[in-house]
Write a protein that holds these residues in place. Structure first.
Motif, mmCIF file in Angstrom:
data_model
loop_
_atom_site.group_PDB
_atom_site.id
_atom_site.type_symbol
_atom_site.label_atom_id
_atom_site.label_comp_id
_atom_site.label_asym_id
_atom_site.label_seq_id
_atom_site.Cartn_x
_atom_site.Cartn_y
_atom_site.Cartn_z
ATOM 1 N N THR A 1 36.594 111.556 36.722
ATOM 2 C CA THR A 1 36.335 112.403 37.883
ATOM 3 C C THR A 1 35.736 113.717 37.411
ATOM 4 O OG1 THR A 1 38.558 113.379 37.825
ATOM 5 C CG2 THR A 1 38.249 111.385 39.170
ATOM 6 N N SER B 1 35.154 111.791 44.280
ATOM 7 C CA SER B 1 34.319 110.721 43.719
ATOM 8 C C SER B 1 34.818 110.312 42.341
ATOM 9 C CB SER B 1 32.858 111.176 43.610
ATOM 10 O OG SER B 1 32.303 111.435 44.881
ATOM 11 N N ALA C 1 27.997 107.338 41.015
ATOM 12 C CA ALA C 1 29.146 107.991 41.648
ATOM 13 C C ALA C 1 29.618 107.144 42.827
ATOM 14 C CB ALA C 1 28.762 109.386 42.119
ATOM 15 N N GLU D 1 32.876 106.507 45.921
ATOM 16 C CA GLU D 1 34.054 107.003 46.620
ATOM 17 C C GLU D 1 35.304 106.457 45.912
ATOM 18 O OE1 GLU D 1 34.227 109.057 49.140
ATOM 19 O OE2 GLU D 1 32.057 109.233 49.504
#
Length: 253
Positions: A111, A118, A234, A236
């Motif tokens: 992260t 994300s 990237a 979620e």
């Protein structure tokens, strides 16, 4: 009369603490290896390749004349002496035999404060080069308004010390920064995963130092580097494209 292979193996093993240690690190039966040392048996093509890789020599040199092997060995020894003038030379690669099982390609999950919510996925490749282990990390930067998807490359070294894997890499640009990662080798039931911490400079704000839990997931089979890179970017945190184990490990970040 002794064969050249027999003499070469005896010489190389004499440079190690014990034959038993050599067998353990190669992963070969001690009794069988003793037959190679005594000339009573010759290794199969598969075992010959394993032995030559362990000593860092081509098969042809290991089976070739003893004089030729001595010349190459002395040249490598001089090179090692020069490398040891570097205070980190013994740290990288450290325990090379313990590091070798971890060579290969990985997806790197972490992260960043640059994009809260994300999980980033990069690709890294670990390869042995002349007795050291090099890392080649491809950082994929996702698309943004007015900016297409792009990537950067970081090159580094990998070491194994006291049951931990240490990685230091550097962006291949003039103003690139160092990234430091410490990983824990996997439990035997989770051989595909390495867990640890990474310290790096966030792209915003003001390139501040930051850290993140990190998960390396080994890519067992792939057709090309492009195939691995295409899975990076990237995502979620709850994306179905991410491994559930990875999502759980990084959930609190």
């Amino acid at each position: 009369m002794s064969s050249e292979l027999e003499k070469n193996l005896q010489f190389l093993c004499a440079e190690k603490p014990s034959v038993a240690q050599v067998c353990r690190e190669i992963g070969i039966n001690h009794q069988q290896f003793s037959k190679y040392l005594s000339g009573r048996s010759r290794p199969s093509a598969h075992n010959l390749r394993r032995i030559s890789r362990y000593f860092g020599l081509p098969d042809t040199v290991l089976c070739g004349s003893h004089e030729a092997l001595l010349k190459i060995y002395l040249k490598k020894t001089r090179s090692l002496t020069e490398r040891r003038r570097d205070p980190l030379a013994t740290a990288f690669p450290g325990d090379l035999a313990a590091l070798r099982p971890h060579l290969g390609a990985y997806q790197v999950h972490f992260t960043s404060t640059a994009a809260p919510g994300s999980i980033f996925v990069n690709a890294v490749f670990l390869d042995e080069v002349e007795g050291t282990v090099r890392s080649r990390l491809i950082e994929v930067l996702p698309e943004a308004p007015g900016r297409p998807r792009r990537w950067t490359r970081c090159d580094g070294k990998v070491g194994y010390q006291n049951g931990r894997i240490f990685v230091i890499d550097n962006e291949t640009t003039d103003n690139g920064s160092l990234t430091m990662t410490i990983l824990v080798p996997p439990h035997r039931q989770n051989k595909r995963y390495l867990f640890g911490k990474t310290l790096f400079l966030a792209s915003v704000p003001l390139r501040a130092p930051t850290s993140s839990d990190v998960v390396w997931k080994k890519v067992e089979a792939y057709q090309s580097v492009r195939e691995i890179i295409s899975s990076c970017g990237a995502f979620e945190r709850n994306s179905r494209k991410l491994d559930p184990l990875v999502r759980g490990q990084l959930a609190s970040e």
